[in-house]
Motif scaffolding. Structure first.
Motif, mmCIF file in Angstrom:
data_model
loop_
_atom_site.group_PDB
_atom_site.id
_atom_site.type_symbol
_atom_site.label_atom_id
_atom_site.label_comp_id
_atom_site.label_asym_id
_atom_site.label_seq_id
_atom_site.Cartn_x
_atom_site.Cartn_y
_atom_site.Cartn_z
ATOM 1 N N ALA A 280 -2.896 -18.121 4.213
ATOM 2 C CA ALA A 280 -2.304 -16.762 4.843
ATOM 3 C C ALA A 280 -2.050 -15.892 3.611
ATOM 4 O O ALA A 280 -2.229 -14.751 3.632
ATOM 5 N N LEU A 281 -1.719 -16.500 2.518
ATOM 6 C CA LEU A 281 -1.589 -15.805 1.043
ATOM 7 C C LEU A 281 -2.843 -15.226 0.743
ATOM 8 O O LEU A 281 -3.042 -14.033 0.260
ATOM 9 N N LEU A 282 -3.762 -16.023 0.905
ATOM 10 C CA LEU A 282 -5.358 -15.626 0.716
ATOM 11 C C LEU A 282 -5.623 -14.282 1.318
ATOM 12 O O LEU A 282 -6.068 -13.360 0.815
ATOM 13 N N THR A 283 -5.494 -14.540 2.579
ATOM 14 C CA THR A 283 -5.650 -13.387 3.772
ATOM 15 C C THR A 283 -5.052 -12.151 3.218
ATOM 16 O O THR A 283 -5.394 -11.110 3.316
ATOM 17 N N ASP A 284 -3.657 -12.214 3.065
ATOM 18 C CA ASP A 284 -2.969 -11.267 2.475
ATOM 19 C C ASP A 284 -3.527 -10.268 0.991
ATOM 20 O O ASP A 284 -3.665 -9.244 1.225
ATOM 21 N N ARG A 285 -3.690 -11.275 0.464
ATOM 22 C CA ARG A 285 -4.615 -10.938 -1.006
ATOM 23 C C ARG A 285 -5.733 -10.103 -0.945
ATOM 24 O O ARG A 285 -5.811 -9.436 -1.787
ATOM 25 N N ILE A 286 -6.577 -10.623 -0.005
ATOM 26 C CA ILE A 286 -8.064 -9.985 0.021
ATOM 27 C C ILE A 286 -7.919 -9.088 1.238
ATOM 28 O O ILE A 286 -9.035 -8.454 1.425
ATOM 29 N N ALA A 287 -7.095 -8.475 1.723
ATOM 30 C CA ALA A 287 -6.871 -7.355 2.841
ATOM 31 C C ALA A 287 -6.952 -6.385 1.943
ATOM 32 O O ALA A 287 -6.394 -6.019 0.837
ATOM 33 N N LEU A 288 -7.974 -5.445 2.455
ATOM 34 C CA LEU A 288 -8.604 -4.289 1.636
ATOM 35 C C LEU A 288 -7.368 -3.524 1.049
ATOM 36 O O LEU A 288 -7.267 -2.896 -0.018
ATOM 37 N N PRO A 289 -6.286 -2.960 2.085
ATOM 38 C CA PRO A 289 -5.371 -2.129 1.651
ATOM 39 C C PRO A 289 -4.533 -2.724 0.671
ATOM 40 O O PRO A 289 -4.077 -2.146 -0.423
ATOM 41 N N ASN A 290 -4.147 -3.981 0.522
ATOM 42 C CA ASN A 290 -3.403 -4.743 -0.278
ATOM 43 C C ASN A 290 -4.387 -4.799 -1.578
ATOM 44 O O ASN A 290 -3.700 -4.719 -2.688
ATOM 45 N N LEU A 291 -5.461 -5.060 -1.507
ATOM 46 C CA LEU A 291 -6.270 -5.336 -3.010
ATOM 47 C C LEU A 291 -6.284 -4.027 -3.556
ATOM 48 O O LEU A 291 -6.232 -3.913 -4.679
ATOM 49 N N ILE A 292 -6.565 -2.745 -2.895
ATOM 50 C CA ILE A 292 -6.742 -1.566 -3.258
ATOM 51 C C ILE A 292 -5.393 -1.131 -4.092
ATOM 52 O O ILE A 292 -5.454 -0.656 -5.277
ATOM 53 N N SER A 293 -4.165 -1.403 -3.283
ATOM 54 C CA SER A 293 -2.968 -0.904 -4.181
ATOM 55 C C SER A 293 -2.643 -1.868 -5.184
ATOM 56 O O SER A 293 -2.009 -1.318 -6.205
ATOM 57 N N ARG A 294 -3.193 -3.205 -5.126
ATOM 58 C CA ARG A 294 -2.763 -4.052 -6.455
ATOM 59 C C ARG A 294 -3.925 -3.810 -7.506
ATOM 60 O O ARG A 294 -3.351 -3.794 -8.745
ATOM 61 N N LEU A 295 -5.142 -3.291 -7.179
ATOM 62 C CA LEU A 295 -6.068 -3.415 -8.286
ATOM 63 C C LEU A 295 -6.148 -1.646 -8.793
ATOM 64 O O LEU A 295 -6.994 -1.405 -9.604
ATOM 65 N N GLY A 296 -5.549 -0.889 -7.923
ATOM 66 C CA GLY A 296 -5.804 0.618 -8.427
ATOM 67 C C GLY A 296 -5.710 0.707 -9.796
ATOM 68 O O GLY A 296 -4.679 0.647 -10.386
#
Length: 164
Positions: free
Chosen positions: A50-66
């Motif tokens: 579930a954490l993996l799914t959340d972490r690789i969700a594109l909106p979350n990934l973009i906000s984290r790696l922006g």
């Protein structure tokens, strides 16, 4: 003498039956302990996925790696690398979940990589990372099926609840 022999044989049979009963109870306790351990490992796997799914969700990934200091090509590389690294880190969890759930996780990864590649090829490589990120988010808004992470999250939750 035969009465004594009958009593001794009776005691031996009773002792053997008691010993068999003891072994049976011991095995039951060990099986229950094993099942509890197995369920705990499965729950932990569902939590990690579930954490993996959340972490690789594109909106979350973009906000984290922006990162405003990189161009679109570098951002595409960062997004892709992060998804692959997250997936690889959690690959061992597949032994604790159903094949359907693992396929859903793998499909999410592949779908996200495909979106990043597809959108990345439509944006000039020297454009800003923000341009690529905006284009990915717009793509997700235009195609509701592209937000596969929500479906995978629901499936994970459903399967985890079946363990109880």
């Amino acid at each position: 003498m035969t009465t004594l022999l009958t009593v001794v044989i009776g005691l031996m049979i009773a002792g053997f039956a008691g010993y068999l009963f003891y072994l049976q109870r011991k095995n039951q306790r060990e099986e229950q302990h094993s099942k509890k351990t197995s369920v705990a490992l499965q729950l932990q796997a569902y939590e990690r996925l579930a954490l993996l799914t959340d972490r690789i969700a594109l909106p979350n990934l973009i906000s984290r790696l922006g990162n405003p200091d990189v161009n679109a090509s570098e951002m595409q590389f960062l997004l892709t690398k992060n998804i692959k690294d997250e997936f690889d880190y959690n690959i061992s969890q597949q032994i604790y979940v159903s094949p359907e759930i693992w396929n859903a996780i793998r499909n999410l990864k592949e779908n996200n990589l495909l979106i990043i590649h597809r959108v990345g090829t439509s944006v000039p490589s020297m454009a800003s990372a923000a341009t690529l990120n905006r284009a990915i988010l717009e793509y997700l808004m235009q195609d509701p099926k592209a937000n596969l992470h929500e479906v995978v999250s629901e499936a994970l939750s459903y399967e985890a609840k079946k363990l109880f």
